[in-house]
Scaffold this active site. Structure first.
Site, mmCIF file in Angstrom:
data_model
loop_
_atom_site.group_PDB
_atom_site.id
_atom_site.type_symbol
_atom_site.label_atom_id
_atom_site.label_comp_id
_atom_site.label_asym_id
_atom_site.label_seq_id
_atom_site.Cartn_x
_atom_site.Cartn_y
_atom_site.Cartn_z
ATOM 1 N N SER A 177 0.823 -1.203 0.000
ATOM 2 C CA SER A 177 0.000 0.000 0.000
ATOM 3 C C SER A 177 0.859 1.256 0.000
ATOM 4 C CB SER A 177 -0.900 0.009 1.242
ATOM 5 O OG SER A 177 -1.576 1.240 1.365
ATOM 6 N N TYR B 20 -1.737 5.814 -5.689
ATOM 7 C CA TYR B 20 -2.741 6.852 -5.866
ATOM 8 C C TYR B 20 -2.145 7.951 -6.744
ATOM 9 C CZ TYR B 20 -5.589 4.982 -2.006
ATOM 10 O OH TYR B 20 -6.373 4.199 -1.193
ATOM 11 N N THR C 63 -5.411 2.673 -7.529
ATOM 12 C CA THR C 63 -6.729 2.745 -6.897
ATOM 13 C C THR C 63 -7.497 3.916 -7.503
ATOM 14 O OG1 THR C 63 -6.002 1.723 -4.841
ATOM 15 C CG2 THR C 63 -7.956 3.107 -4.735
ATOM 16 N N LYS D 174 -7.763 -0.740 -9.698
ATOM 17 C CA LYS D 174 -8.498 -1.291 -8.562
ATOM 18 C C LYS D 174 -9.663 -0.373 -8.214
ATOM 19 C CE LYS D 174 -7.867 -2.540 -3.661
ATOM 20 N NZ LYS D 174 -8.837 -1.594 -3.088
ATOM 21 N N HIS E 61 -13.751 -1.274 -2.380
ATOM 22 C CA HIS E 61 -12.933 -0.741 -1.296
ATOM 23 C C HIS E 61 -13.386 -1.294 0.064
ATOM 24 C CE1 HIS E 61 -9.723 2.438 -1.276
ATOM 25 N NE2 HIS E 61 -9.875 2.288 0.025
#
Length: 369
Positions: free
Chosen positions: A120, A143, A169, A240, A264
């Site tokens: 992440s 991101y 994402t 995603k 999510h």
């Protein structure tokens, strides 16, 4: 809210851990309440979070018999890399609230089980530290920030490390309304630091406990930015957060290599369908042009089997990994993965399937309500 006081041995480890529900029960009892609420919570009424779980119960298996399942092979490939079974670890923010060095422990567990770990962006271990702990299939979740140079720098760092794909994402232009986080006035604990956000320390607007999403993420992101990302890297790009066939078709047209069907964990827009409910329409929309994966609500081997039957190449788990960390760090995550692997082996054998490639839509039907 005061800083969390961590105690990773509040409850004896003597209880039998038979299924993932046992790890959930342990984590709920052992983690500080605000930490548990952060991980467990969903947006608004938590309808989408709960629907992820309930939707699997509507899917029934249609097992075949007398098919020689004396040797079951669960291996598959994702983005050209072989993994030992089709269950990977989804990117989960701040796992170090559940166990020190949570990302590294998770990456090592995935390595030990020969499967995929997605690191992440919102990690308390740096991209470099996680890459050093992983020698296998490790992807990086990304991101797109308001400050585009931050995204570019992260991509460059990832390119220079051992990551095998970028997972972008796409469902967080703004943060969903998570009531428990608001009630707890949730902030990153003072003893933890988001290592991939060090560049923001120089930004006066982002000093201190800036909002974990809204202060830094770019809500203007659109499909043109996927082309921009492709110009920056030759790594496979996986989106995603896709939930509709329309966006799946656009993703395929924009040349991405994968889609993770995801809501999510029910933490963004409440009231959407469960991921397993929309999986087959997305698989049909892309017509084999990109690999399709799914996350959300997977708690047992039969859930994995149902997702594979509906067209997923692999599934990813999030909250169960946190529960494993809370239980016993790396060993706890390995135990979670081992249970799912054993359950999938049993489910495949009892359904009459020897290999993952044999599993198809004829294995499942939706129960009538």
């Amino acid at each position: 809210m005061t800083d969390f006081i961590f105690s990773f041995s509040k409850i004896p480890l003597a209880m039998a851990m038979i299924c993932l529900d046992d790890f959930e029960a342990y984590a709920e009892r052992s983690l500080p309440l605000a930490v548990w609420d952060f991980y467990a919570g969903g947006a608004d009424d938590c309808e989408s979070r709960d629907r992820n779980l309930l939707a699997f119960k509507r899917i029934q298996l249609r097992p075949r018999v007398l098919r020689d399942v004396s040797a079951v092979d669960m291996r598959t490939t994702i983005q050209g890399t072989e993994i030992s079974f089709p269950v990977g670890i989804a990117p989960t923010g701040i796992p170090s609230m559940a166990w020190p060095d949570g990302e590294i422990s998770s990456a090592k567990a995935a390595d030990a089980m020969k499967t995929c770990y997605i690191a992440s962006t919102y990690a308390t271990c740096s991209a470099e530290e996680i890459a050093a702990a992983s020698s296998g299939c490790c992807w990086f979740q990304l991101y797109i920030f308001k400050r585009r140079e931050v995204t570019e720098q992260l991509i460059q760092r990832v390119k220079n490390l051992k990551y095998k794909a970028l997972v972008v994402t796409v469902d967080v232009p703004y943060t969903g309304k998570r009531r428990k986080d608001m009630l707890n006035n949730f902030k990153l604990p003072a003893h933890l630091e988001l290592k991939n956000f060090e560049i923001f320390k120089k930004d006066k607007a982002c000093r201190g406990n800036f909002h974990l999403y809204n202060d830094v993420l770019d809500p203007s992101v659109n499909w043109k930015d996927i082309q921009w990302l492709r110009s920056l890297t030759d790594l496979p790009i996986i989106l995603k957060g896709i939930l509709t066939k329309e966006d799946a078709e656009l993703a395929a047209r924009h040349g991405v290599q994968g889609i993770i069907v995801s809501n999510h964990g029910g933490r963004q827009l409440d009231g959407v369908q469960a991921t397993i409910e929309v999986l087959s329409e997305i698989v049909e929309a892309v017509r084999g042009r990109v690999e399709v994966y799914v996350d959300g609500g997977i708690r047992r081997g039969t859930d994995v089997l149902k997702a594979l039957a509906l067209g997923a190449k692999c599934v990813f788990i999030g909250r169960p990994v946190i529960w494993g960390l809370a239980y016993k760090g790396e060993e706890g995550v390995k135990s979670v993965l081992q249970i799912l692997k054993a359950e999938l082996h049993t489910a495949m054998a009892l359904s009459g399937y020897k290999t993952v490639s044999e599993i198809d839509r004829t294995l499942v039907q939706f129960a009538k309500l």
